[in-house]
Write a protein that holds these residues in place. Structure first.
Motif, PDB file in Angstrom:
ATOM      1  N   ALA A  12       0.859  -1.189   0.000  1.00 38.97           N
ATOM      2  CA  ALA A  12       0.000   0.000   0.000  1.00 38.97           C
ATOM      3  C   ALA A  12       0.891   1.234   0.000  1.00 38.97           C
ATOM      4  O   ALA A  12       2.066   1.173   0.380  1.00 38.97           O
ATOM      5  CB  ALA A  12      -0.902   0.014   1.233  1.00 38.97           C
TER       6      ALA A  12
ATOM      7  N   THR B 289       6.616  -0.318  -3.832  1.00 42.59           N
ATOM      8  CA  THR B 289       6.139   0.985  -3.341  1.00 42.59           C
ATOM      9  C   THR B 289       7.261   1.746  -2.628  1.00 42.59           C
ATOM     10  O   THR B 289       7.349   2.970  -2.733  1.00 42.59           O
ATOM     11  CB  THR B 289       4.920   0.822  -2.409  1.00 42.59           C
ATOM     12  OG1 THR B 289       5.173  -0.226  -1.496  1.00 42.59           O
ATOM     13  CG2 THR B 289       3.661   0.524  -3.178  1.00 42.59           C
TER      14      THR B 289
ATOM     15  N   SER C 269      -1.906  -3.234   2.786  1.00 39.93           N
ATOM     16  CA  SER C 269      -2.712  -3.165   1.557  1.00 39.93           C
ATOM     17  C   SER C 269      -4.069  -3.841   1.768  1.00 39.93           C
ATOM     18  O   SER C 269      -4.246  -4.659   2.682  1.00 39.93           O
ATOM     19  CB  SER C 269      -1.975  -3.868   0.416  1.00 39.93           C
ATOM     20  OG  SER C 269      -1.981  -5.263   0.657  1.00 39.93           O
TER      21      SER C 269
ATOM     22  N   GLU D 221      -6.172   2.792   1.663  1.00 42.10           N
ATOM     23  CA  GLU D 221      -6.813   2.815   0.345  1.00 42.10           C
ATOM     24  C   GLU D 221      -7.903   3.868   0.428  1.00 42.10           C
ATOM     25  O   GLU D 221      -8.410   4.165   1.511  1.00 42.10           O
ATOM     26  CB  GLU D 221      -7.424   1.439   0.008  1.00 42.10           C
ATOM     27  CG  GLU D 221      -7.939   1.305  -1.418  1.00 42.10           C
ATOM     28  CD  GLU D 221      -6.942   1.753  -2.472  1.00 42.10           C
ATOM     29  OE1 GLU D 221      -6.865   3.001  -2.702  1.00 42.10           O
ATOM     30  OE2 GLU D 221      -6.239   0.928  -3.057  1.00 42.10           O
TER      31      GLU D 221
END
Ligand SMILES: Cc1cc2nc3c(=O)[nH]c(=O)nc-3n(C[C@H](O)[C@H](O)[C@H](O)COP(=O)(O)O)c2cc1C
Length: 202
Positions: free
Chosen positions: A19, A50, A95, A131
């Motif tokens: 994430a 990421t 995530s 998110e």
């Protein structure tokens, strides 16, 4: 409801997934370096992507921040077993994919297996999920994890703390996460009520 394991040494598992918000994992490890806590780090494959996208830091430098590093594929690692005593686990950032795996119990890597073990042992699990916006499936996963005793902790900034930098904003959030494990840091600006004279700008 969760019972904090008193382990000697005090061990905490840190998971990093793909994430956005790699800075939370990195800074968390740096904060824990200033404590007596032994850190066990596990990164998902996507976390490495990421990390490279968001920060000017090499994966090897992140790994060097932890006391023990586990490979995500190593399902036989110590943290894969409940017999290995830990205080629990923080996934920073977490995530939606990893949260969904944890919420279902169908885990496919050491990151989610370690989280599953923490839940089954009734230890503390904190998921710094990231998110936006969220669909019903995400929300259902959050409910399921919460029902299992986990703590869903989206890294939402506390603006009342008047952060003047991203670093301060990140530290405030992480300090509050570590509060959940009774791990002391000096990075939290604690609310002292509506007293103007106590505002940090005066
Ligand atoms: C730059 C970048 C940013 C991403 N941001 C998010 C995010 O904020 N939240 C999320 O759930 N997935 C995000 N993803 C997608 C996840 O990395 C992807 O779903 C991956 O399969 C997660 O795997 P993991 O849970 O094993 O780390 C992002 C991917 C990239 C490349």
């Amino acid at each position: 409801m969760s019972i904090q394991a008193e382990t000697e040494p005090r061990r905490l598992i840190v998971g990093m997934t793909g994430a956005s918000g790699a800075i939370y994992g990195v800074r968390l490890l740096q904060l824990l370096q200033q404590t007596d806590v032994e850190t066990h780090l596990v990164l998902s494959k996507s976390a490495k992507i990421t990390l490279a996208q968001e920060l000017d830091i090499k994966v090897s430098d992140v790994l060097a921040l932890a006391d023990v590093v586990h490979q995500a594929e190593n399902i036989g690692a110590t943290i894969s077993s409940g017999s290995f005593a830990t205080m629990g686990m923080i996934i920073a950032p977490c995530s939606m994919r990893s949260m969904a795996e944890i919420s279902s119990g169908a885990t496919s890597s050491l990151v989610t297996r370690a989280a599953d073990v923490v839940l089954k042992e009734r230890r503390r699990l904190v998921l710094m999920v990231r998110e936006t916006p969220l669909h019903l499936g995400h929300l259902r996963s959050m409910v399921a994890v919460t029902e299992m005793g986990g703590i869903v902790y989206p890294p939402v900034p506390a603006f009342y703390a008047k952060p003047s930098s991203i670093d301060q904003m990140v530290d405030q959030t992480l300090g509050r996460v570590l509060d959940l494990f009774a791990i002391k840091t000096d990075v939290v600006r604690r609310w002292e009520g509506l007293t103007p004279s106590k505002s940090r700008d005066q």
